[in-house]
Design a protein around this motif. Structure first.
Motif, short mmCIF file in Angstrom:
data_model
loop_
_atom_site.label_atom_id
_atom_site.label_comp_id
_atom_site.label_asym_id
_atom_site.label_seq_id
_atom_site.Cartn_x
_atom_site.Cartn_y
_atom_site.Cartn_z
N THR A 235 -6.64 -0.58 4.26
CA THR A 235 -6.79 0.83 3.91
C THR A 235 -5.62 1.61 4.50
N ILE A 236 -4.97 2.40 3.65
CA ILE A 236 -3.89 3.27 4.10
C ILE A 236 -4.42 4.68 4.23
N VAL B 288 1.19 7.68 9.41
CA VAL B 288 0.43 6.95 8.40
C VAL B 288 -0.07 5.67 9.04
N TYR C 195 -2.83 0.02 -3.99
CA TYR C 195 -2.78 -1.22 -3.22
C TYR C 195 -2.35 -2.39 -4.10
N ASP D 37 -3.32 12.54 -1.36
CA ASP D 37 -3.93 11.35 -0.75
C ASP D 37 -4.26 10.27 -1.76
N ASP D 38 -3.65 10.29 -2.93
CA ASP D 38 -3.82 9.17 -3.85
C ASP D 38 -3.25 7.91 -3.20
N THR D 39 -3.93 6.80 -3.43
CA THR D 39 -3.49 5.54 -2.83
C THR D 39 -3.38 4.45 -3.88
N SER E 86 -3.39 8.83 5.97
CA SER E 86 -2.35 9.69 6.48
C SER E 86 -2.94 10.78 7.36
N ALA F 251 0.85 -1.19 0.00
CA ALA F 251 0.00 0.00 0.00
C ALA F 251 0.88 1.24 0.00
N CYS F 252 0.40 2.27 -0.66
CA CYS F 252 1.16 3.51 -0.76
C CYS F 252 0.20 4.69 -0.78
N ILE F 253 0.59 5.79 -0.15
CA ILE F 253 -0.21 7.00 -0.18
C ILE F 253 0.70 8.17 -0.52
#
Length: 116
Positions: free
Chosen positions: A69-70, A79, A60, A56-58, A72, A49-51
């Motif tokens: 769910t990630i 995070v 997975y 706030d684009d994510t 911030s 997962a990355c944000i």
């Protein structure tokens, strides 16, 4: 110094939930991306997962999409990774990673064990 501290791991039964936290110090969230990786015994480290801090684009991995769910909290430089419907195959050491201005930072991991 940039430091990332992951916490929140533990033992949970299959189907349960955990929330991991990654507290970041020495680095402001602007123009950065924060990611969670995991490494299971005998397997390679996997990005899950990355944000992106500014919008706030994510993103997975398929293995966790729809269950994790990630999020911030920029005010707290933290995070989170909310993990629901956990499976035994989610057992791994979970790491957080920050990328900013071409620099890459890692924290110590936190162990998540999911029992069947």
């Amino acid at each position: 110094d940039v430091q990332l501290q992951a916490s929140g791991g533990g033992l949970v039964q299959a189907g349960g939930s955990l929330r991991l936290s990654c507290a970041v110090s020495g680095l402001t969230f602007g123009n950065s991306a924060i990611a969670w990786f995991r490494q299971a015994p005998g397997k390679e480290r996997e990005g899950i997962a990355c944000i992106v801090s500014d919008n706030d684009d994510t993103v997975y991995s398929d293995s966790v999409k729809g269950r994790f769910t990630i999020a911030s909290d920029n005010a707290k430089n933290t995070v989170y990774l909310q993990m629901n419907s956990l499976k035994p195959e989610d057992t791994a050491v979970y790491y957080c990673n920050a990328i900013r201005s071409g620099n890459d930072y890692w924290g110590m991991g936190t162990l998540v064990t999911v029992s069947s």
